[in-house]
Design an enzyme around this catalytic site. Structure first.
Site, PDB file in Angstrom:
ATOM      1  N   HIS A  93       0.850  -1.193   0.000  1.00  0.00           N
ATOM      2  CA  HIS A  93       0.000   0.000   0.000  1.00  0.00           C
ATOM      3  C   HIS A  93       0.888   1.246   0.000  1.00  0.00           C
ATOM      4  O   HIS A  93       1.974   1.242   0.590  1.00  0.00           O
ATOM      5  CB  HIS A  93      -0.909  -0.017   1.229  1.00  0.00           C
ATOM      6  CG  HIS A  93      -1.939   1.061   1.191  1.00  0.00           C
ATOM      7  ND1 HIS A  93      -1.658   2.350   1.547  1.00  0.00           N
ATOM      8  CD2 HIS A  93      -3.239   1.048   0.791  1.00  0.00           C
ATOM      9  CE1 HIS A  93      -2.755   3.089   1.374  1.00  0.00           C
ATOM     10  NE2 HIS A  93      -3.726   2.319   0.921  1.00  0.00           N
ATOM     11  N   GLU A 165      -3.744   2.160  -7.251  1.00  0.00           N
ATOM     12  CA  GLU A 165      -4.149   3.287  -6.415  1.00  0.00           C
ATOM     13  C   GLU A 165      -3.211   4.460  -6.668  1.00  0.00           C
ATOM     14  O   GLU A 165      -2.110   4.512  -6.092  1.00  0.00           O
ATOM     15  CB  GLU A 165      -4.077   2.912  -4.928  1.00  0.00           C
ATOM     16  CG  GLU A 165      -5.043   1.828  -4.532  1.00  0.00           C
ATOM     17  CD  GLU A 165      -5.387   1.891  -3.048  1.00  0.00           C
ATOM     18  OE1 GLU A 165      -6.567   1.979  -2.731  1.00  0.00           O
ATOM     19  OE2 GLU A 165      -4.462   1.875  -2.218  1.00  0.00           O
TER      20      GLU A 165
HETATM   21  P1  PGA Z   1      -9.385   6.135   0.314  1.00  0.00           P
HETATM   22  O1  PGA Z   1      -8.194   5.114   0.586  1.00  0.00           O
HETATM   23  O2  PGA Z   1     -10.547   5.364  -0.223  1.00  0.00           O
HETATM   24  O3  PGA Z   1      -9.668   6.736   1.656  1.00  0.00           O
HETATM   25  O4  PGA Z   1      -8.877   7.136  -0.678  1.00  0.00           O
HETATM   26  C1  PGA Z   1      -7.926   4.083  -0.319  1.00  0.00           C
HETATM   27  C2  PGA Z   1      -6.703   3.337   0.137  1.00  0.00           C
HETATM   28  O5  PGA Z   1      -5.754   3.978   0.604  1.00  0.00           O
HETATM   29  O6  PGA Z   1      -6.662   2.091   0.048  1.00  0.00           O
END
Ligand code: PGA
Length: 256
Positions: A93, A165
């Site tokens: 992550h 992401e």
């Molecule tokens: P968020 O986080 O939906 O709050 O933007 C997503 C993540 O970091 O997995």
């Protein structure tokens, strides 16, 4: 392929709060065969929640673990210790990469350790705002994928999920922006083409690729209809029961 809705609770909810949330979520949620709902509580809640969870309805994920199975590694939790408690683990992550300094080498070892312990890795990749600004998105995505998957054999690649992401779109980031469906589509295409180069066309088509970054009930449908997107990784909105169940309902509708 199933649609994956993964709630990343990050450093939120103590054990009691996590247990109450799970109780309410399970009561509210029917069993959707096509939608795999996964929640990722903090490490201390995993053991009690593993006894409470109805595995027909949803699954548990860890948010992180260390790549050695045991030994003198003060403060760490291993995939071997999580074996049997969780079905998935989020690995790489952006908060692990950028706050805790995890690099592709470490993430590669964690992905391998997860697979070795029968836990499916959700490998997160994504460029920062400045990398995007410098036109480096494609290189970053390629490097993170090739690095993270370096120890994954053709036989094991079907256990891996990829989550794209963009760091600049994560809600905890200063001035987070929403990624447009076109921006998501472009990177998801690239992810699949890199998977194709590494493992062939079948794997490129059949690997689950999730999107994450400020997903909420109003944009979930748009992201889930981006070609090649098989699910969502949700931070903030997964902490609010009504928003998380709304997104699960949207996933069900989009599938229908
Ligand atoms: P968020 O986080 O939906 O709050 O933007 C997503 C993540 O970091 O997995």
């Amino acid at each position: 392929m199933k649609t994956y809705i993964v709630g990343n609770w990050k450093l939120n909810f103590n054990v009691g709060e996590a247990s109450i949330y799970l109780h309410k979520l399970q009561r509210k949620m029917p069993n959707y065969r096509d939608v795999e709902v996964v929640v990722a509580p903090s490490a201390v809640a995993l053991q009690p929640l593993s006894l409470q969870i109805d595995r027909h309805k949803m699954k548990l994920a860890a948010q992180n673990a260390f790549y050695r199975d045991y030994g003198a590694y003060t403060g760490e939790i291993s995939f071997a210790q999580l074996r049997g408690l969780v079905d998935y683990c989020i690995i790489g992550h952006s908060e692990r990469r950028h706050i805790f300094g995890e690099d592709d080498k470490m993430i590669q070892k964690k992905v391998a350790a997860a697979i070795r312990n029968k836990i499916k890795p959700i490998l997160c990749i994504g460029e920062t705002e400045s990398e995007r600004g410098f036109g480096e998105t494609a290189d970053v995505i390629r490097d993170q994928l090739v690095g993270g998957l370096a120890d994954v054999s053709e036989e094991d690649i079907d256990k891996v999920l990829i989550a794209y992401e963009p760091v600049w779109a994560i809600s905890s980031t200063k001035a987070a922006k929403m990624a447009s469906p076109d921006e998501v589509a472009e990177v998801v295409d690239l992810v699949r083409s890199v998977l194709g180069e590494l493992y062939g066309e079948k794997v490129a088509k059949e690997t689950a690729v999730l999107f994450g970054g400020s997903v909420n009930p109003s944009n979930a449908g748009a992201y889930l209809t981006v070609p090649g997107v098989n699910g969502l990784l949700i931070g903030g909105a997964s902490l609010i029961l009504s928003e998380f169940t709304d997104i699960i309902e949207t996933a069900k509708r989009v599938r229908a």
